[in-house]
Design a protein around this motif. Structure first.
Motif, PDB file in Angstrom:
ATOM      1  N   GLU A  71       0.824  -1.207   0.000  1.00  0.00           N
ATOM      2  CA  GLU A  71       0.000   0.000   0.000  1.00  0.00           C
ATOM      3  C   GLU A  71       0.860   1.260   0.000  1.00  0.00           C
ATOM      4  OE1 GLU A  71      -3.171  -0.097  -0.376  1.00  0.00           O
ATOM      5  OE2 GLU A  71      -3.244  -2.286  -0.298  1.00  0.00           O
ATOM      6  N   LYS A  72       0.245   2.339  -0.463  1.00  0.00           N
ATOM      7  CA  LYS A  72       0.948   3.616  -0.529  1.00  0.00           C
ATOM      8  C   LYS A  72       1.139   4.215   0.857  1.00  0.00           C
ATOM      9  CE  LYS A  72      -0.636   4.775  -5.192  1.00  0.00           C
ATOM     10  NZ  LYS A  72      -1.304   5.763  -6.052  1.00  0.00           N
ATOM     11  N   GLU A  73       0.300   3.806   1.800  1.00  0.00           N
ATOM     12  CA  GLU A  73       0.442   4.291   3.161  1.00  0.00           C
ATOM     13  C   GLU A  73       1.285   3.295   3.955  1.00  0.00           C
ATOM     14  OE1 GLU A  73      -2.498   3.648   1.767  1.00  0.00           O
ATOM     15  OE2 GLU A  73      -3.088   5.665   1.144  1.00  0.00           O
TER      16      GLU A  73
ATOM     17  N   ARG B 212       2.417   0.815  -9.275  1.00  0.00           N
ATOM     18  CA  ARG B 212       2.285  -0.091  -8.148  1.00  0.00           C
ATOM     19  C   ARG B 212       3.636  -0.693  -7.832  1.00  0.00           C
ATOM     20  NH1 ARG B 212      -2.906  -1.525  -6.746  1.00  0.00           N
ATOM     21  NH2 ARG B 212      -1.788  -2.073  -4.822  1.00  0.00           N
TER      22      ARG B 212
END
Length: 384
Positions: free
Chosen positions: A123-125, A144
């Motif tokens: 995930e980006k977080e 991604r």
């Protein structure tokens, strides 16, 4: 578009030329510079597209061979023993059937690869937010990241939606991470993934060509060297020694990898000694040079690749059996049981007598219209 053995021989000629051409410009740094790279990539793209369409176009000019090719291909004009099927029809059927199966497998493998990678997306977080931020500095398009729990090389895949593949559990310094990201993103931005995928298609279509796999290796190395070249030239502060050390270190790590590296992606490093040594030598020795000597070499390269583009698109060697089997006395009766006509379109016809070439004509008289007529590429059904 006409189907014939011409594209077979054209593919052999083009494959050999491109292999030699790429070898020369990659192993002689005096001819490797920005314009040569760009011009070569455009020319090779046109050639690969032409090779992916193994047919003769209406505007194709045929170089007639009256001795060599007719003697080589004489057996293809015969019917298979005990069958009305001609040898050339069988050959074409096998060629396209195998090519279709291989292309289908390539598509399935590509879909499975991306489905498998989806299980490793991060995930980006969270812990990897910095990596996404780092990537977005150099690529505006969403990307991604897939972390693979194996000692693999960083790589990038995805023709439309890029996926950066990184080995999980292996730390990189900020400088190393920058080099890796710049290298892989450059592959995507320069459309190298599309070029590599097109090369994969060529390998499946021309599966019978023993030289096409060697051409693929040379071409993929050319993409890597061109990528390295542009990265080095784009930043005067780029440390070629640090970059070379990172490639060697990555290559050493992936020697213990248990996974086969799919060819549908561009790898930062590969476990191939010859490829690795060529890249390292090139990185440490190739510098931008605008000397007159190098410009002359560049013009020669441009001329060579332009000439082969013209040849591949507009020219094709074709066998002509008229001198191998000449008709000398004219005392031949063409009947429905011993002759037939091949219609090439555009009012071009070939008459075959007893399974062999008889004559080329551009008009059908009333007497000839009674003979069996077949479209080019259509199965022939001769009377026993």
């Amino acid at each position: 578009m006409a189907l014939s053995f011409g594209p077979f021989f054209t593919c052999f000629i083009i494959t050999l030329f491109l292999t030699v051409y790429l070898h020369i410009i990659m192993h002689h740094t005096s001819v490797f510079h920005k314009r040569t790279i760009q011009f070569s990539l455009i020319g090779i793209l046109v050639i690969l597209i032409r090779m992916s369409i193994p047919f003769n176009f209406p505007f194709t000019y045929s170089f007639q061979s009256y001795q060599v090719l007719p003697r080589i291909l004489d057996f293809t004009t015969q019917n298979i023993a005990g069958c009305r099927l001609r040898v050339d029809t069988l050959i074409f059927s096998i060629w396209f059937t195998v090519a279709f199966i291989l292309l289908l497998r390539l598509l399935v493998q590509y879909i499975r690869l991306h489905h498998a990678l989806s299980a490793f997306f991060v995930e980006k977080e969270g812990a990897y937010a910095y990596l996404y931020e780092f990537l977005q500095e150099y690529l505006a398009k969403p990307i991604r990241i897939a972390l693979i729990p194996e000692p693999i090389s960083p790589a990038i895949t995805g023709l439309l939606h890029p996926i950066l593949i990184m080995p999980d559990g292996q730390s990189f310094s900020e400088t190393e991470l920058k080099y890796i990201c710049l290298h892989e993103i450059a592959h995507y931005k320069e459309h190298h993934l599309w070029l590599g995928f097109l090369m994969e298609i060529i390998c499946r279509i021309h599966w019978w060509n023993p030289f096409v796999q060697h051409l693929k290796k040379e071409f993929m190395l050319f993409l890597e060297l061109s990528n390295d070249f542009f990265l080095i030239q784009s930043n005067p502060k780029f440390s070629v020694t640090d970059y070379a050390e990172l490639i060697v270190k990555t290559a050493k790590r992936i020697q213990s990898a248990r996974l086969a590296e799919p060819s549908r992606m561009m790898h930062f490093a590969v476990n191939d000694t010859s490829v690795l040594s060529t890249r390292i030598y090139f990185i440490l020795n190739n510098q931008e040079n605008t000397s007159r000597f190098k410009r002359v070499h560049g013009y020669l390269c441009h001329t060579a690749i332009f000439a082969v583009v013209i040849f591949s698109v507009f020219c094709v060697p074709e066998p002509n059996f008229r001198e191998l089997y000449p008709v000398t006395d004219g005392a031949v009766e063409l009947r429905e049981d011993n002759a037939y006509i091949i219609d090439h379109g555009t009012k071009q016809y070939t008459i075959y007598y007893e399974g062999r070439f008889f004559a080329d004509i551009d008009h059908l008289s009333e007497d000839l219209k009674r003979l069996p007529r077949y479209k080019e590429g259509e199965p022939i059904h001769e009377n026993d």
